[in-house]
Every structure is written in structure tokens, then in C-alpha cells.
Write an enzyme that holds these catalytic residues in place. Structure first.
Site, mmCIF file in Angstrom:
data_model
loop_
_atom_site.group_PDB
_atom_site.id
_atom_site.type_symbol
_atom_site.label_atom_id
_atom_site.label_comp_id
_atom_site.label_asym_id
_atom_site.label_seq_id
_atom_site.Cartn_x
_atom_site.Cartn_y
_atom_site.Cartn_z
ATOM 1 N N ILE A 226 2.562 -0.483 -20.683
ATOM 2 C CA ILE A 226 1.253 -0.770 -20.525
ATOM 3 C C ILE A 226 0.464 -1.336 -19.537
ATOM 4 C CG2 ILE A 226 1.074 -0.182 -23.115
ATOM 5 C CD1 ILE A 226 0.573 -3.908 -21.958
ATOM 6 N N ARG A 228 1.270 -2.006 -15.200
ATOM 7 C CA ARG A 228 0.998 -1.581 -13.750
ATOM 8 C C ARG A 228 2.354 -0.947 -13.925
ATOM 9 N NH1 ARG A 228 -3.874 -2.435 -15.121
ATOM 10 N NH2 ARG A 228 -5.100 -3.282 -13.526
ATOM 11 N N GLU A 257 -2.154 6.482 -9.939
ATOM 12 C CA GLU A 257 -2.748 7.368 -10.651
ATOM 13 C C GLU A 257 -3.987 7.907 -9.938
ATOM 14 O OE1 GLU A 257 -3.874 4.394 -13.280
ATOM 15 O OE2 GLU A 257 -1.657 3.854 -13.927
ATOM 16 N N HIS A 275 -4.366 5.692 -18.579
ATOM 17 C CA HIS A 275 -4.360 4.667 -18.189
ATOM 18 C C HIS A 275 -5.122 4.334 -19.449
ATOM 19 C CE1 HIS A 275 -4.431 0.944 -15.240
ATOM 20 N NE2 HIS A 275 -5.296 0.510 -16.516
HETATM 21 C C1 8YV Z 1 -8.378 -1.178 -16.154
HETATM 22 C C2 8YV Z 1 -7.065 -2.948 -16.605
HETATM 23 O O1 8YV Z 1 -9.006 -2.625 -15.316
HETATM 24 O O2 8YV Z 1 -8.375 -3.843 -17.572
HETATM 25 C C3 8YV Z 1 -7.381 -3.888 -16.629
HETATM 26 O O3 8YV Z 1 -6.666 -4.579 -15.592
HETATM 27 O O4 8YV Z 1 -5.669 -2.121 -16.558
HETATM 28 C C4 8YV Z 1 -7.594 -1.327 -17.678
HETATM 29 O O5 8YV Z 1 -8.646 -2.522 -18.364
HETATM 30 C C5 8YV Z 1 -9.751 -0.087 -16.112
HETATM 31 O O6 8YV Z 1 -9.554 0.943 -16.709
HETATM 32 C C6 8YV Z 1 -10.912 -0.104 -14.983
HETATM 33 O O7 8YV Z 1 -10.579 0.965 -14.649
#
Ligand code: 8YV
Length: 309
Positions: A226, A228, A257, A275
Site C-alpha cells: 500500500i 509505493r 501507474e 492507488h
Molecule cells: C496520494 C499517497 O498522495 O499520501 C500519499 O503518499 O500516496 C496518496 O495519498 C494521493 O493519491 C495523491 O495523488
């Protein structure tokens, strides 16, 4: 300082509306020719709101002083370049911890109880011909968390509530935590049933979960990511799933992505999620508010609420 804010990527509507209400805002992503726009106007902006800011963009904005990142993970921001230019950077930590932990547990239960194939089984009328095969439960299983940060700790609490044994891998042994620490990821992967990736992305964690770690997790092990896509060697992951060398995977993030390796579409022991760990109305609103509050603090000359640098 002029409160001119450039919105580089499309953000939550309510967040963009607030930025427009409170500051002198412009959407870069709506410009016909963003390169030309930046050449003519890049020097006018003091702040950016967005989540992808590379060195080239920073270079085109000589008066940039602040980047407000929409997200807790700031691997999309070139922090080194920002630091060299003394540009402040904020992110949106904490407000998304619960949503992230909920999706993690959701993926785990759905995988272990085969909820998606079971739904298909009922819809396709197969139930009439006999019962769905027996599944396994989470209770008693070992959950190995890669990165016991703010999100990892919420996941750990919920795994404990599922009566799982929680262990973790990370940079530091957090002595105040009730879970066993592993400084060797391979050793942890060997003994866990579920390997849960909750560590930040970026260079330091690139392909941290590689082919060897996946081998250590083994045929009966599940991977959850969940965090990267970059943290896991995706090519090896797909290969191991194809060969039956892993029990399954729950993936909310991917290397490139929104492109997902098509081989994964065929696998019913894999759950693919777009995501959306933080994508609840409550959490995204809270992230948007925090981003705006950081911009307000910056333009008021006050300390940022949640600074990265
Ligand atoms: C994305 C995320 O930022 O907070 C993070 O690091 O991966 C997500 O919350 C959000 O999808 C913006 O695109």
C-alpha cells in the site's frame, strides 16, 4: 510575498476551490502549453500545490519558496533541489493513517477469504452445484510490516485485533513498541505469512522487496503493498506469482501507474486496487485542508504545520 500559487496536478476539487478562494491561484495542468506558460510566468509564483515537482520545474520558477505536497509520501518532489534553493516543503501526514490501515486489512481479508472470487461464484450461479472451497483465516498468522511508521503502526494495531502476530522490519528498533524487530528483511520474510509494505518510496527503498525477499516469503506467503510500487521489484513479483511461488498479493500501488502488468489481470489470487489507500472523502478532505493550512501558515510567515524540510 505575493501569494501566487501554482497548482501543478489536478487535486481534490474542494482543495483547489479553497486555494482559489484564499490565494491568487492558477492551474498549470489546464494550460494549453505548460512549457510556454512556465517560460512566460514561472517567475511570478511563490508556491506550488501538487504532488509531482521535479528539478526542471523548480528551475523554471526562480521565485518559488514553498511546495505544498498533496500526500504524505513526497517521493514525487525533488527534495534535494528544493533544499539547495531553501524552498520549504510540506506534506499531509497522520490524517490518512486510518484510511491506509483500513485498506490494508480489507485487502488481507479479501485475499485470505477469496471474497472477490466467491462473489463471482455466487453471481455465476455456481453455488447451486456445490459449496465454495474452504479458505484460510488471518487469526494466528504472522504479519511482517516493512516500515513501522505512522501508517505501519495503525496497520499493526488492526493486525493485532485480527489476532495475528505482528513483527516488523525498519531502520530502527523501536523499543517502545510491543512487536518483535528484525533488522534483516530476509529473515523476517522467511517467517511471515503476510509481508506488508508500508515504507516510504524513493531511492533508499527502491526494490527493497526484491526476488530474494519474495523467495524468502515463499509459496505460502502473501504480499501486500500500500506504499509505493517502487519498493517492490514488480517484474520478479509477477514472475513469482505466475510460477506459483507466492500465495498471492494485494496491490494498491504499482511501478508505472496507471499501467498495471496485464499478467496480473488473469490471477484470482491477486487483488488490484487503483492507488486508493487514502481515497475516502473524509481523508482526502482532511489532506486538502492540511495542505491549505500549510500554505496559509507559509504566507502568514508562520512555521509550517507539517514540514518535510
Ligand atoms: C496520494 C499517497 O498522495 O499520501 C500519499 O503518499 O500516496 C496518496 O495519498 C494521493 O493519491 C495523491 O495523488
Amino acid at each position: 510575498m505575493p501569494d501566487k500559487v501554482l497548482i501543478t496536478q489536478k487535486l481534490l476539487k474542494s482543495c483547489e476551490n479553497q486555494i482559489y478562494e484564499k490565494f491568487d491561484a492558477t492551474r498549470l495542468y489546464e494550460q494549453k502549453d505548460p512549457t510556454e506558460f512556465l517560460r512566460d510566468n514561472g517567475n511570478k509564483f511563490t508556491a506550488i500545490a501538487g504532488y509531482g515537482v521535479d528539478a526542471s520545474l523548480i528551475g523554471k520558477m526562480p521565485n518559488l519558496k514553498m511546495i505544498a505536497n498533496f500526500g504524505v509520501g513526497y517521493d514525487g518532489i525533488d527534495i534535494n533541489t528544493a533544499a539547495k534553493r531553501s524552498i520549504a516543503v510540506s506534506n499531509t501526514p497522520d490524517v490518512l493513517n486510518d484510511a491506509m490501515a483500513e485498506i490494508t486489512i480489507g485487502l488481507m481479508i479479501a485475499l485470505s477469504r477469496k471474497i472477490i472470487p466467491a462473489d463471482q461464484f455466487v453471481r455465476q450461479g455456481k453455488w447451486k452445484a456445490g459449496n465454495f472451497p474452504l479458505q484460510s483465516e488471518l487469526k494466528g498468522k504472522v504479519a511482517g510490516i516493512v516500515g513501522l511508521g505512522r501508517i505501519g503502526k495503525e496497520i499493526a494495531l488492526r493486525c493485532t485485533a485480527m489476532k495475528m502476530q505482528v513483527i516488523y522490519f525498519g531502520r530502527t528498533d523501536q523499543k517502545d513498541q510491543p512487536y518483535q524487530y528484525f533488522e534483516d528483511l530476509m529473515k523476517m520474510a522467511e517467517i511471515c505469512d503476510w509481508l506488508i509494505v508500508a515504507t516510504p518510496g524513493g531511492k533508499k527503498t527502491n526494490k527493497l522487496v526484491d526476488a530474494d525477499v519474495l523467495d524468502a516469503l515463499g509459496k505460502s506467503g502473501f504480499l501486500i503493498n500500500i506504499a509505493r510500487g517502487s519498493v517492490v521489484d514488480e517484474i520478479s513479483l509477477v514472475e513469482k506469482l505466475k510460477q506459483g511461488e507466492l500465495a498471492g498479493a494485494g496491490l494498491d500501488v504499482f511501478d508505472d501507474e496507471p499501467n498495471v502488468p496485464p499478467a496480473l489481470f488473469e490471477m484470482d489470487n491477486v487483488i488490484l486496487s487503483p492507488h486508493q489507500g487514502s481515497a475516502t472523502r473524509q481523508t482526502r478532505n482532511a489532506m486538502g485542508q492540511l495542505l491549505v493550512a500549510n500554505l496559509e501558515a507559509f504566507f502568514a510567515g508562520k512555521p509550517l504545520l507539517t514540514p518535510v524540510i
